[in-house]
Each structure stands twice: as C-alpha cells, then as structure tokens.
Design an enzyme around this catalytic site. Structure first.
Site, mmCIF file in Angstrom:
data_model
loop_
_atom_site.group_PDB
_atom_site.id
_atom_site.type_symbol
_atom_site.label_atom_id
_atom_site.label_comp_id
_atom_site.label_asym_id
_atom_site.label_seq_id
_atom_site.Cartn_x
_atom_site.Cartn_y
_atom_site.Cartn_z
ATOM 1 C CE LYS A 84 -5.815 -9.505 -0.886
ATOM 2 N NZ LYS A 84 -5.441 -8.944 0.403
ATOM 3 C CE LYS B 120 -13.862 -5.525 2.503
ATOM 4 N NZ LYS B 120 -13.557 -4.978 3.850
ATOM 5 C CE LYS C 56 -4.319 -1.822 1.650
ATOM 6 N NZ LYS C 56 -5.369 -1.851 2.656
HETATM 7 P P1 AMP Z 1 -10.899 -6.982 5.115
HETATM 8 O O1 AMP Z 1 -11.928 -6.729 4.103
HETATM 9 O O2 AMP Z 1 -9.546 -6.630 4.619
HETATM 10 O O3 AMP Z 1 -11.231 -6.440 6.445
HETATM 11 O O4 AMP Z 1 -10.873 -8.550 5.260
HETATM 12 C C1 AMP Z 1 -11.819 -9.269 5.998
HETATM 13 C C2 AMP Z 1 -11.456 -10.732 6.017
HETATM 14 O O5 AMP Z 1 -11.544 -11.286 4.693
HETATM 15 C C3 AMP Z 1 -10.014 -11.012 6.477
HETATM 16 O O6 AMP Z 1 -10.043 -12.152 7.311
HETATM 17 C C4 AMP Z 1 -9.275 -11.310 5.201
HETATM 18 O O7 AMP Z 1 -8.193 -12.182 5.399
HETATM 19 C C5 AMP Z 1 -10.345 -11.979 4.365
HETATM 20 N N1 AMP Z 1 -10.095 -11.817 2.920
HETATM 21 C C6 AMP Z 1 -9.948 -10.651 2.248
HETATM 22 N N2 AMP Z 1 -9.745 -10.866 0.929
HETATM 23 C C7 AMP Z 1 -9.761 -12.224 0.766
HETATM 24 C C8 AMP Z 1 -9.611 -13.092 -0.371
HETATM 25 N N3 AMP Z 1 -9.423 -12.608 -1.596
HETATM 26 N N4 AMP Z 1 -9.691 -14.432 -0.165
HETATM 27 C C9 AMP Z 1 -9.896 -14.924 1.090
HETATM 28 N N5 AMP Z 1 -10.051 -14.174 2.182
HETATM 29 C C10 AMP Z 1 -9.985 -12.828 2.045
#
Ligand code: AMP
Ligand code: TRP
Length: 326
Positions: A192, A195, A110
């Site tokens: 990956k 969002k 980032k």
């Molecule tokens: P965040 O949106 O970054 O707060 O992520 C929320 C949860 O989703 C965390 O446990 C991340 O590790 C998981 N996560 C985010 N992106 C992915 C992905 N592409 N595949 C699997 N898990 C994900």
C-alpha cells in the site's frame, strides 16, 4: 445525512490519501453535513516530536482547505480540542473485546507481537469508533484499509444499542470509492502507498513539485509484457497506474485500456504525469496561500466550537444511558 471522517496529522499526505479519502470528503459536501477532523490523539499512538506534531496539524488543516473543503460550510477541527473523543473512547473501550481488537490487521502489522507495543495502538480502533459515534455520523468516507475499523465501530454500536436502547448510537456505514480506494506504492505495487515508507519514490505527496511527480511516475515499477491491461494479480504495477489515472481523470479503466491499446508504457506514464500535475499544482498553490493565514486558525477555532456543541449533546445522552455521574 451526517458525514464524519479524519486524517492523522503526519507528514507526506499522499495521493492515496487524496484519491481514497479527501476527494470523497469534498464531493460529500453537496450531499450532507460534513465534519472533518484532524486526529492528533490518533497520531500519538506512536511517539511524535511535539513541535513536528503541531506543525503537521496545521499542515493537514491547510490541505483540507486546499483540496476543496469549505471551511465555512463543513466543520473542520482538531480532535484534542473536543474532550468528548477521549471520554467516549474510554466508554467504548469498556464495551470492546480484547479478542476483536487483537484481530485488527493494522494492529497486527504495527505491533508484530512486540511486548513493548504501546497500548494506545491496541485500543486505537475504540478511539476511532468514538470519533464517529460522537457525531451520530451516518456515512464515513475512507480508504479500503479502514474497512475493518468501520466494521468494528458498527459492532460496538450495535452491541451497546442492544443493551441500552436502539437510539443510543447511530450505526454508521463506511463509504469507499471504486477507484482510488487502495493506491499502491509506485516502486512496489504489492504494498500500500504509505506516509511512512522510507523510499520517496514509493509515493507522490500532495505537495511534491512537478519534477518529483514526474520522476516517481516515470520510474514506477511495471512488468515486461508490454500490454496495457488491468490485471491486479499478474500486472499490479500497470493496474495501479490505470487506477490512479482513472481516479484523477474520471475516465473509466475500460476506456483507458481501449485508448491505450497497442501503446507503450512510456506513453501511459507520460500522460499520467500530465494528469497528476494538472490535479496537484492548484492544490499546492492554494495550500501556500492558506497555510500561514489567520483564516485557517480562525476556522479551526470556530470548528472546535461547533464540533463541541454536537459532541456535548451526544455525551449527555451517553452518560445518562450508562448511568455515569451524580
Ligand atoms: P491516514 O493517513 O492513515 O490518517 O489515512 C487517511 C485516509 O487515507 C484514510 O481514509 C485512509 O483509508 C486513506 N488512505 C491511506 N492510505 C491509502 C492508500 N494507499 N490508498 C487509498 N486510501 C488510503
Ligand atoms: N484511523 C484512520 C486512518 O488511519 C483515521 C481516523 C481516525 C478516522 N478516526 C477516524 C477515519 C474516524 C474515519 C473516521 O486512516
């Protein structure tokens, strides 16, 4: 057993978040006391439009409930409602090293060496460690991208325990799933699913309608050798679809490979559309029911109170150990 995890309140919560994290949140409710946080303090590490942030906090709370988190049984709350997070975060920041924080790949991705990178992005893992250690969590269900942050949390906890006593912090363990732990972008299976990716076709958000789900899967990037086989190196697109299929359906990758042997990618994709729609449409319906309900707001208020009671107990112990206060 105590379970803790969190999701950032941003838009576009997608099937990666669901299959990697949220599905575990639901399942763990039968195994331990679960605390699920909406981490709004993490969300402001990059500037957020205040009105949008407020809405996204309730969006994530409603999604927690819609995927099957029981708002009465588990504690669901907003991070900034419990002051202990910010306080413990500072204390842990003082016990973390700039070297280890500089090695975090999420930070490096980032910040990209930019001098005007917000400092919050740098100390983000100390806030995450505070979230976890504040609740004496044993287990932290997350996707694979959080492995490094969990390792750092353990290192900091062990470092402080060695100095101030073994029972200062519970040393937590991450929990990762076999399938779903790293869902890749549908239009670029070497990246990956995220969002923030610009392309809507890279992800399926939990609230996407059936048409969008279908479009994203049918158009997903594959390869031209025509064989349905799991091989991340050489066939990342098909491997990603098999992984997603397996995570949604509970069928093993091997059984999917056998079942689809000799069939075309079109058939696999069409069936996956059905599996995804069947899983996501009830979530969408429950979300619509609860998002604007008084029940949701009441649950967050109750969650904040219950979380705060646990956090305050930990903070008393921590302040004492560090010699803080009068
Ligand atoms: P965040 O949106 O970054 O707060 O992520 C929320 C949860 O989703 C965390 O446990 C991340 O590790 C998981 N996560 C985010 N992106 C992915 C992905 N592409 N595949 C699997 N898990 C994900
Ligand atoms: N950093 C996590 C992410 O981006 C979110 C998070 C914040 C978290 N605090 C946490 C996850 C504590 C687990 C436990 O996905």
């Amino acid at each position: 057993m105590r379970v803790f995890s969190g999701v950032q309140p941003t838009g576009n919560i997608h099937i990666g978040n669901y299959l990697g994290a949220l599905k575990q949140f639901v399942a763990l409710q039968d195994e331990g006391d679960c605390i699920y946080c909406i981490v709004d303090l993490h969300a402001i590490t990059l500037p957020k439009e205040p009105k949008e942030l407020k809405n996204h906090i309730l969006d994530v709370a409603a999604l927690y409930s819609a995927v099957g988190i029981d708002l009465k049984k588990s504690i669901v709350f907003v991070q900034s409602d419990v002051p202990g997070h910010a306080e413990l975060s500072w204390i842990l920041t003082c016990s973390s090293y700039t070297g280890e924080l500089s090695r975090m790949t999420q930070f490096k991705d980032k910040a990209k060496g930019d001098e005007s990178t917000p400092t919050g992005l740098f100390v983000y893992p100390a806030l995450m460690a505070a979230d976890i250690l504040l609740y004496d969590a044993d287990i932290v269900p997350v996707g694979n991208d959080q492995k490094q942050h969990i390792e750092l949390t353990r290192d900091i906890a062990i470092r402080i325990n060695n100095r101030l006593g073994d029972d200062t912090f519970v040393v937590p363990a991450g929990r990762f799933l076999k399938e779903g732990a790293r869902v890749m972008a549908l239009d670029d299976p070497t990246a990956k699913m995220s969002k923030s990716a610009e392309s809507e076709m890279s992800r399926i958000s939990l609230l996407d309608d059936d048409g969008k789900i279908k479009k994203a899967i049918m158009r997903s990037t594959t390869d031209s050798d025509g064989e349905i086989r799991y091989d991340i190196e050489n066939k990342p697109g098909i491997s990603n679809l098999l992984s997603i299929y397996s995570a949604f359906s509970g069928r093993s990758i091997e059984s999917l490979e056998q079942g689809y042997a000799g069939q075309g990618y079109g058939t696999l994709k069409k069936d996956l559309v059905e599996v995804a729609v069947d899983a996501l449409s009830p979530i969408r319906d429950r979300y619509a029911e609860i998002r604007h309900s008084g029940e949701l707001k009441a649950a967050l208020e109750d969650g904040a109170e219950r979380a705060n009671a646990i956090a305050e107990r930990t903070m008393k112990r921590v302040r004492e150990r560090f010699g803080l206060g009068r």
